[in-house]
Design a protein around this motif. Structure first.
Motif, PDB file in Angstrom:
ATOM      1  N   TYR A   8     -22.102  20.197  -5.718  1.00  0.00           N
ATOM      2  CA  TYR A   8     -21.157  19.654  -6.677  1.00  0.00           C
ATOM      3  C   TYR A   8     -20.650  18.307  -6.176  1.00  0.00           C
ATOM      4  O   TYR A   8     -20.368  18.143  -4.990  1.00  0.00           O
ATOM      5  CB  TYR A   8     -19.968  20.609  -6.860  1.00  0.00           C
ATOM      6  CG  TYR A   8     -20.385  21.971  -7.351  1.00  0.00           C
ATOM      7  CD1 TYR A   8     -20.650  22.183  -8.697  1.00  0.00           C
ATOM      8  CD2 TYR A   8     -20.535  23.033  -6.471  1.00  0.00           C
ATOM      9  CE1 TYR A   8     -21.039  23.433  -9.163  1.00  0.00           C
ATOM     10  CE2 TYR A   8     -20.925  24.289  -6.919  1.00  0.00           C
ATOM     11  CZ  TYR A   8     -21.172  24.476  -8.270  1.00  0.00           C
ATOM     12  OH  TYR A   8     -21.572  25.708  -8.719  1.00  0.00           O
ATOM     13  N   ARG A  10     -18.085  14.950  -5.886  1.00  0.00           N
ATOM     14  CA  ARG A  10     -16.678  14.807  -5.552  1.00  0.00           C
ATOM     15  C   ARG A  10     -15.790  14.879  -6.795  1.00  0.00           C
ATOM     16  O   ARG A  10     -14.736  15.513  -6.781  1.00  0.00           O
ATOM     17  CB  ARG A  10     -16.460  13.483  -4.818  1.00  0.00           C
ATOM     18  CG  ARG A  10     -15.033  13.232  -4.392  1.00  0.00           C
ATOM     19  CD  ARG A  10     -14.881  11.899  -3.671  1.00  0.00           C
ATOM     20  NE  ARG A  10     -15.398  10.782  -4.420  1.00  0.00           N
ATOM     21  CZ  ARG A  10     -14.738  10.150  -5.397  1.00  0.00           C
ATOM     22  NH1 ARG A  10     -13.537  10.540  -5.724  1.00  0.00           N
ATOM     23  NH2 ARG A  10     -15.279   9.136  -6.019  1.00  0.00           N
ATOM     24  N   LYS A  13     -15.319  18.465  -8.006  1.00  0.00           N
ATOM     25  CA  LYS A  13     -14.440  19.221  -7.107  1.00  0.00           C
ATOM     26  C   LYS A  13     -12.976  18.823  -7.304  1.00  0.00           C
ATOM     27  O   LYS A  13     -12.096  19.683  -7.360  1.00  0.00           O
ATOM     28  CB  LYS A  13     -14.850  18.997  -5.651  1.00  0.00           C
ATOM     29  CG  LYS A  13     -16.187  19.611  -5.300  1.00  0.00           C
ATOM     30  CD  LYS A  13     -16.574  19.297  -3.871  1.00  0.00           C
ATOM     31  CE  LYS A  13     -17.908  19.876  -3.502  1.00  0.00           C
ATOM     32  NZ  LYS A  13     -18.269  19.566  -2.111  1.00  0.00           N
ATOM     33  N   GLU A  14     -12.728  17.519  -7.410  1.00  0.00           N
ATOM     34  CA  GLU A  14     -11.351  17.070  -7.597  1.00  0.00           C
ATOM     35  C   GLU A  14     -10.781  17.559  -8.923  1.00  0.00           C
ATOM     36  O   GLU A  14      -9.623  17.965  -8.993  1.00  0.00           O
ATOM     37  CB  GLU A  14     -11.272  15.545  -7.507  1.00  0.00           C
ATOM     38  CG  GLU A  14     -11.421  15.027  -6.090  1.00  0.00           C
ATOM     39  CD  GLU A  14     -11.409  13.518  -5.999  1.00  0.00           C
ATOM     40  OE1 GLU A  14     -11.418  12.837  -7.055  1.00  0.00           O
ATOM     41  OE2 GLU A  14     -11.392  13.006  -4.872  1.00  0.00           O
ATOM     42  N   GLN A  39     -14.609  29.754  -3.450  1.00  0.00           N
ATOM     43  CA  GLN A  39     -15.042  28.357  -3.325  1.00  0.00           C
ATOM     44  C   GLN A  39     -13.933  27.418  -3.801  1.00  0.00           C
ATOM     45  O   GLN A  39     -13.648  26.410  -3.165  1.00  0.00           O
ATOM     46  CB  GLN A  39     -16.314  28.109  -4.140  1.00  0.00           C
ATOM     47  CG  GLN A  39     -16.862  26.701  -3.989  1.00  0.00           C
ATOM     48  CD  GLN A  39     -17.358  26.431  -2.593  1.00  0.00           C
ATOM     49  OE1 GLN A  39     -18.185  27.159  -2.067  1.00  0.00           O
ATOM     50  NE2 GLN A  39     -16.864  25.386  -1.973  1.00  0.00           N
ATOM     51  N   LEU A  40     -13.299  27.773  -4.904  1.00  0.00           N
ATOM     52  CA  LEU A  40     -12.215  26.956  -5.440  1.00  0.00           C
ATOM     53  C   LEU A  40     -11.019  26.925  -4.473  1.00  0.00           C
ATOM     54  O   LEU A  40     -10.420  25.874  -4.251  1.00  0.00           O
ATOM     55  CB  LEU A  40     -11.792  27.474  -6.814  1.00  0.00           C
ATOM     56  CG  LEU A  40     -10.767  26.654  -7.578  1.00  0.00           C
ATOM     57  CD1 LEU A  40     -11.164  25.191  -7.666  1.00  0.00           C
ATOM     58  CD2 LEU A  40     -10.567  27.231  -8.965  1.00  0.00           C
ATOM     59  N   TRP A  43     -11.875  24.543  -1.702  1.00  0.00           N
ATOM     60  CA  TRP A  43     -11.711  23.151  -2.124  1.00  0.00           C
ATOM     61  C   TRP A  43     -10.240  22.765  -2.174  1.00  0.00           C
ATOM     62  O   TRP A  43      -9.876  21.653  -1.788  1.00  0.00           O
ATOM     63  CB  TRP A  43     -12.352  22.928  -3.487  1.00  0.00           C
ATOM     64  CG  TRP A  43     -13.853  23.016  -3.490  1.00  0.00           C
ATOM     65  CD1 TRP A  43     -14.684  23.032  -2.410  1.00  0.00           C
ATOM     66  CD2 TRP A  43     -14.699  23.112  -4.629  1.00  0.00           C
ATOM     67  NE1 TRP A  43     -15.987  23.140  -2.813  1.00  0.00           N
ATOM     68  CE2 TRP A  43     -16.030  23.181  -4.169  1.00  0.00           C
ATOM     69  CE3 TRP A  43     -14.462  23.161  -5.999  1.00  0.00           C
ATOM     70  CZ2 TRP A  43     -17.114  23.282  -5.032  1.00  0.00           C
ATOM     71  CZ3 TRP A  43     -15.550  23.251  -6.856  1.00  0.00           C
ATOM     72  CH2 TRP A  43     -16.857  23.313  -6.380  1.00  0.00           C
ATOM     73  N   TYR A  47      -8.532  19.837  -0.018  1.00  0.00           N
ATOM     74  CA  TYR A  47      -7.810  18.755  -0.684  1.00  0.00           C
ATOM     75  C   TYR A  47      -6.386  18.635  -0.139  1.00  0.00           C
ATOM     76  O   TYR A  47      -5.887  17.527   0.046  1.00  0.00           O
ATOM     77  CB  TYR A  47      -7.780  18.980  -2.196  1.00  0.00           C
ATOM     78  CG  TYR A  47      -7.220  17.804  -2.942  1.00  0.00           C
ATOM     79  CD1 TYR A  47      -8.011  16.683  -3.179  1.00  0.00           C
ATOM     80  CD2 TYR A  47      -5.907  17.791  -3.380  1.00  0.00           C
ATOM     81  CE1 TYR A  47      -7.496  15.584  -3.842  1.00  0.00           C
ATOM     82  CE2 TYR A  47      -5.380  16.699  -4.049  1.00  0.00           C
ATOM     83  CZ  TYR A  47      -6.183  15.595  -4.282  1.00  0.00           C
ATOM     84  OH  TYR A  47      -5.666  14.505  -4.934  1.00  0.00           O
ATOM     85  N   SER A  54     -10.976  13.905   0.963  1.00  0.00           N
ATOM     86  CA  SER A  54     -11.690  15.154   0.701  1.00  0.00           C
ATOM     87  C   SER A  54     -13.023  14.888   0.031  1.00  0.00           C
ATOM     88  O   SER A  54     -13.201  13.892  -0.656  1.00  0.00           O
ATOM     89  CB  SER A  54     -10.860  16.049  -0.219  1.00  0.00           C
ATOM     90  OG  SER A  54      -9.643  16.367   0.365  1.00  0.00           O
ATOM     91  N   PHE A  55     -13.930  15.791   0.238  1.00  0.00           N
ATOM     92  CA  PHE A  55     -15.225  15.797  -0.435  1.00  0.00           C
ATOM     93  C   PHE A  55     -15.998  14.490  -0.240  1.00  0.00           C
ATOM     94  O   PHE A  55     -16.371  13.835  -1.204  1.00  0.00           O
ATOM     95  CB  PHE A  55     -15.055  16.082  -1.932  1.00  0.00           C
ATOM     96  CG  PHE A  55     -14.006  17.101  -2.251  1.00  0.00           C
ATOM     97  CD1 PHE A  55     -14.067  18.364  -1.694  1.00  0.00           C
ATOM     98  CD2 PHE A  55     -12.948  16.806  -3.085  1.00  0.00           C
ATOM     99  CE1 PHE A  55     -13.096  19.322  -1.978  1.00  0.00           C
ATOM    100  CE2 PHE A  55     -11.973  17.746  -3.386  1.00  0.00           C
ATOM    101  CZ  PHE A  55     -12.056  19.010  -2.825  1.00  0.00           C
TER     102      PHE A  55
END
Length: 99
Positions: A8, A10, A13-14, A39-40, A43, A47, A54-55
């Protein structure tokens, strides 16, 4: 049969993290986005720790601004030590020649 690893970007994910703060049911949100709840949560934790760092893409290392500053200062220190060692050797060589 091998399971394909989804990658995924960036932005995805954000957006997922932002939505997770707006919604109450994170499991439902994860299901809607096609990801798992753990997974969430991972993340979200990333963050919270690194915020804008991040990411990272292309395998760049995630670092806080303080870690970036420390790395920069360590590099400058190493360069200064190398210069010092070169000058020490030069002084030794010139002191032998001057005799």
């Amino acid at each position: 049969m091998k399971k394909m690893l989804k990658i995924y970007d960036r932005v995805f994910k954000e957006k997922a993290v932002q939505l997770s703060y707006e919604r109450h049911n994170i499991s439902e949100l994860a299901r809607e986005m096609g990801i798992t709840a753990p997974q969430l949560y991972k993340w979200r934790k990333e963050y919270e720790e690194f915020e804008q760092g991040s990411f990272p893409d292309n395998g760049n290392v995630k670092q806080t601004p303080e870690q970036d500053r420390i790395a920069e200062l360590e590099k400058k220190l190493k360069d200064a030590e190398v210069e010092r060692d070169i000058l020490k050797k030069a002084v030794g060589i010139f002191s032998k020649i001057g005799r």
